[in-house]
Structure formats: C-alpha cells, structure tokens
Design a protein around this motif. Structure first.
Motif, PDB file in Angstrom:
ATOM      1  N   SER A  15       0.839  -1.211   0.000  1.00 48.50           N
ATOM      2  CA  SER A  15       0.000   0.000   0.000  1.00 48.50           C
ATOM      3  C   SER A  15       0.868   1.253   0.000  1.00 48.50           C
ATOM      4  N   PHE A  16       1.931   1.219   0.776  1.00 51.11           N
ATOM      5  CA  PHE A  16       2.842   2.363   0.824  1.00 51.11           C
ATOM      6  C   PHE A  16       3.493   2.602  -0.537  1.00 51.11           C
ATOM      7  N   LEU A  17       3.924   1.533  -1.197  1.00 54.42           N
ATOM      8  CA  LEU A  17       4.586   1.676  -2.492  1.00 54.42           C
ATOM      9  C   LEU A  17       3.615   2.151  -3.572  1.00 54.42           C
ATOM     10  N   VAL A  18       2.383   1.650  -3.533  1.00 58.73           N
ATOM     11  CA  VAL A  18       1.387   2.086  -4.519  1.00 58.73           C
ATOM     12  C   VAL A  18       1.101   3.577  -4.347  1.00 58.73           C
ATOM     13  N   ALA A  19       0.967   3.991  -3.086  1.00 59.75           N
ATOM     14  CA  ALA A  19       0.711   5.415  -2.828  1.00 59.75           C
ATOM     15  C   ALA A  19       1.907   6.264  -3.240  1.00 59.75           C
ATOM     16  N   ALA A  20       3.119   5.754  -2.969  1.00 61.06           N
ATOM     17  CA  ALA A  20       4.317   6.517  -3.316  1.00 61.06           C
ATOM     18  C   ALA A  20       4.492   6.633  -4.825  1.00 61.06           C
ATOM     19  N   SER A  21       4.065   5.617  -5.568  1.00 62.26           N
ATOM     20  CA  SER A  21       4.232   5.668  -7.025  1.00 62.26           C
ATOM     21  C   SER A  21       3.393   6.776  -7.668  1.00 62.26           C
ATOM     22  N   GLY A  22       2.367   7.256  -6.967  1.00 60.81           N
ATOM     23  CA  GLY A  22       1.545   8.337  -7.517  1.00 60.81           C
ATOM     24  C   GLY A  22       1.800   9.683  -6.875  1.00 60.81           C
ATOM     25  N   ASP A  23       2.785   9.772  -5.994  1.00 56.91           N
ATOM     26  CA  ASP A  23       3.081  11.038  -5.301  1.00 56.91           C
ATOM     27  C   ASP A  23       4.047  11.869  -6.147  1.00 56.91           C
ATOM     28  N   ARG A  24       3.496  12.738  -6.970  1.00 52.94           N
ATOM     29  CA  ARG A  24       4.325  13.579  -7.825  1.00 52.94           C
ATOM     30  C   ARG A  24       4.878  14.798  -7.084  1.00 52.94           C
ATOM     31  N   ASP A  25       4.307  15.111  -5.937  1.00 50.97           N
ATOM     32  CA  ASP A  25       4.720  16.321  -5.224  1.00 50.97           C
ATOM     33  C   ASP A  25       6.035  16.133  -4.484  1.00 50.97           C
ATOM     34  N   HIS A  26       6.297  14.937  -4.009  1.00 53.90           N
ATOM     35  CA  HIS A  26       7.466  14.744  -3.145  1.00 53.90           C
ATOM     36  C   HIS A  26       8.521  13.797  -3.729  1.00 53.90           C
ATOM     37  N   LEU A  31      12.125   7.628  -8.443  1.00 47.13           N
ATOM     38  CA  LEU A  31      11.636   6.951  -7.241  1.00 47.13           C
ATOM     39  C   LEU A  31      10.212   6.455  -7.420  1.00 47.13           C
ATOM     40  N   ARG A  32       9.388   7.204  -8.154  1.00 48.06           N
ATOM     41  CA  ARG A  32       8.012   6.749  -8.378  1.00 48.06           C
ATOM     42  C   ARG A  32       7.986   5.487  -9.248  1.00 48.06           C
ATOM     43  N   ILE A  33       8.845   5.456 -10.255  1.00 52.21           N
ATOM     44  CA  ILE A  33       8.934   4.245 -11.096  1.00 52.21           C
ATOM     45  C   ILE A  33       9.439   3.066 -10.269  1.00 52.21           C
ATOM     46  N   LEU A  34      10.406   3.348  -9.404  1.00 45.68           N
ATOM     47  CA  LEU A  34      10.930   2.292  -8.537  1.00 45.68           C
ATOM     48  C   LEU A  34       9.845   1.778  -7.600  1.00 45.68           C
ATOM     49  N   ALA A  35       9.062   2.679  -7.033  1.00 43.55           N
ATOM     50  CA  ALA A  35       7.985   2.274  -6.129  1.00 43.55           C
ATOM     51  C   ALA A  35       6.945   1.439  -6.861  1.00 43.55           C
ATOM     52  N   ALA A  36       6.626   1.819  -8.086  1.00 46.32           N
ATOM     53  CA  ALA A  36       5.637   1.064  -8.865  1.00 46.32           C
ATOM     54  C   ALA A  36       6.145  -0.337  -9.183  1.00 46.32           C
ATOM     55  N   LEU A  41       6.059  -6.913  -6.408  1.00 45.59           N
ATOM     56  CA  LEU A  41       6.980  -8.000  -6.061  1.00 45.59           C
ATOM     57  C   LEU A  41       6.611  -8.605  -4.715  1.00 45.59           C
ATOM     58  N   SER A  42       6.999  -9.873  -4.541  1.00 52.06           N
ATOM     59  CA  SER A  42       6.733 -10.554  -3.267  1.00 52.06           C
ATOM     60  C   SER A  42       7.792 -10.242  -2.216  1.00 52.06           C
ATOM     61  N   SER A  43       8.917  -9.713  -2.649  1.00 50.56           N
ATOM     62  CA  SER A  43       9.970  -9.297  -1.727  1.00 50.56           C
ATOM     63  C   SER A  43      10.645  -8.059  -2.302  1.00 50.56           C
ATOM     64  N   VAL A  44      11.110  -7.194  -1.421  1.00 49.47           N
ATOM     65  CA  VAL A  44      11.691  -5.922  -1.868  1.00 49.47           C
ATOM     66  C   VAL A  44      13.015  -5.696  -1.156  1.00 49.47           C
ATOM     67  N   PRO A  45      13.945  -5.029  -1.821  1.00 49.73           N
ATOM     68  CA  PRO A  45      15.198  -4.666  -1.152  1.00 49.73           C
ATOM     69  C   PRO A  45      14.930  -3.579  -0.107  1.00 49.73           C
ATOM     70  N   TYR A  46      15.459  -3.798   1.064  1.00 49.08           N
ATOM     71  CA  TYR A  46      15.238  -2.830   2.141  1.00 49.08           C
ATOM     72  C   TYR A  46      15.844  -1.476   1.793  1.00 49.08           C
ATOM     73  N   LYS A  47      16.980  -1.481   1.123  1.00 56.24           N
ATOM     74  CA  LYS A  47      17.640  -0.225   0.769  1.00 56.24           C
ATOM     75  C   LYS A  47      16.766   0.622  -0.146  1.00 56.24           C
ATOM     76  N   LEU A  49      13.444   0.390  -0.467  1.00 60.41           N
ATOM     77  CA  LEU A  49      12.257   0.798   0.284  1.00 60.41           C
ATOM     78  C   LEU A  49      12.574   1.983   1.195  1.00 60.41           C
ATOM     79  N   ARG A  50      13.714   1.950   1.828  1.00 54.70           N
ATOM     80  CA  ARG A  50      14.080   3.031   2.744  1.00 54.70           C
ATOM     81  C   ARG A  50      14.356   4.327   1.988  1.00 54.70           C
ATOM     82  N   SER A  51      14.951   4.213   0.785  1.00 53.21           N
ATOM     83  CA  SER A  51      15.216   5.436   0.017  1.00 53.21           C
ATOM     84  C   SER A  51      13.909   6.131  -0.366  1.00 53.21           C
TER      85      SER A  51
END
Length: 205
Positions: A15-26, A31-36, A41-47, A49-51
């Motif tokens: 949910s966080f990544l989906v919301a971040a992929s549409g956040d054009r303001d921040h 980063l939005r493409i990366l979030a999308a 994926l069933s697993s994500v790199p912590y690095k 996600l933290r960025s």
C-alpha cells in the motif's frame, strides 16, 4: 534482485509503495517508477524501500516500525560453484592416486617389492662379481692342474693343459649359474605380476 538485505512484501508495504508511485509532489520520477515496480513483487530490497520512505515528508509516510511490521527477512541460496576444468583434472588425478594407493596396499602381501636395479648396476657389484669369477677360474685351474699332474706323471705340458681345462670349466660353470639366477629372478617377477593383475581384475569386477 538487488544485493543487500531483502524483506518480504506485506500489505502495508505494498500500500505504501502504490501510494508513493503516484506522489508527484514529493518523489522524483525515478523513485516513483521504482515504487511502482516494487509494489508488484513478493519481496523488496530494504535499501530501495528506505530510500523511497526517506524521500517522503514525515506527514506523508507511516513510521518505519509500522511499515515493517509483519515483514520477514528473505534469504536467497547462493549459486552452486561450478568446478573449473583444471580443478576437475586435479580431482581426477587425486582420485587415481588414492585408488593406486589402495591397490598397492591390497596386494602388498602378494607382490614383492619392486626391484628396479639391474644386475651389476653398481661398481661394487661389478667388482664383487669379477673377483668371484676370478676365484672360480683360479680354483678350476688348480683343480685341473693337480688332476692332470696326478694322471700324467708330472708332465708339464699336460699339467698346463689340465689347468687350462679346469679354468675354462670354472668359467662355464659360473656362466651357467649366472643364467640360472637371472632366469629364476625373471620367473618370480612374472609370477608376481600375473598375481597382481588377477587381483586388480577381481577388484574392478
């Protein structure tokens, strides 16, 4: 999959990544493409996600503790090492050496120790054999000389002939004995080799 720590993707993370992929303001386009891409994926790199999380303002992101709640570490098995041709050749050679050692241990009571020395291979052997031949010939000469002296009533010519005949006889005797010793040695060696070959064949059956 990126290197480093990898965590399983949970509903809060997706949910966080989906919301971040549409956040054009921040967030930047990268980063939005990366979030999308990470949101599916069933697993994500912590690095990664933290960025994304750090790029968002505090008011637009959940706490990291809440975001990671229920997520587990994902460990990937390392790729099996491929043996090089050189290593395979060395292992094959070591295996052959071990097999040869086991075979030698198996037949040590059957096969006599290998004797690679040739007759008269050293000066000591040559000198010893030469002295032995001289002694035998000298003894033969004395025996022949004494025998003919007794038979022909002290005839010097016949005495000398008897000595020469005894000398030749001694030389012939030594030659025959040498041939017998060499033949016996070869026969023993051949028999031992045949026995070892039969044992080796039985071992591989």
């Amino acid at each position: 999959m990126a290197d480093g720590l990898v965590i399983s993707s949970t509903d809060p993370i997706r949910s966080f990544l989906v919301a971040a992929s549409g956040d054009r303001d921040h967030l930047s386009d990268e980063l939005r493409i990366l979030a999308a891409s990470l949101s599916v994926l069933s697993s994500v790199p912590y690095k990664s996600l933290r960025s994304i999380w750090c790029a968002l303002p505090v008011s637009s992101r959940p706490s990291l503790r809440v975001l990671l709640d229920g997520s587990d570490f994902v460990f990937t098995s390392p790729k099996p090492r491929v043996k090089s041709e050189e290593l395979k050749a060395r292992l094959q050679k070591l295996a052959e050496l071990v097999e040869q050692r086991e075979y030698t241990e198996l037949v040590k009571d059957v096969v006599p120790k290998k004797d690679d020395t040739e007759p008269f291979s050293s000066y000591k052997d040559q000198i010893g054999f030469g002295l032995h031949v001289v002694l035998v010939m000298f003894t033969g000469y004395l025996v022949g000389y004494a025998t003919f002296r007794a038979l022909f009533n002290h005839n010097p010519i016949m005495n000398a002939a008897g000595g020469i005949l005894g000398l030749v006889g001694g030389m012939l005797l030594e030659t025959v004995l040498f041939i017998i010793r060499a033949s016996t040695k070869d026969m023993v060696k051949n028999n031992a080799t045949s026995s070892a070959s039969r044992l080796k064949i039985k071992k591989h059956q």
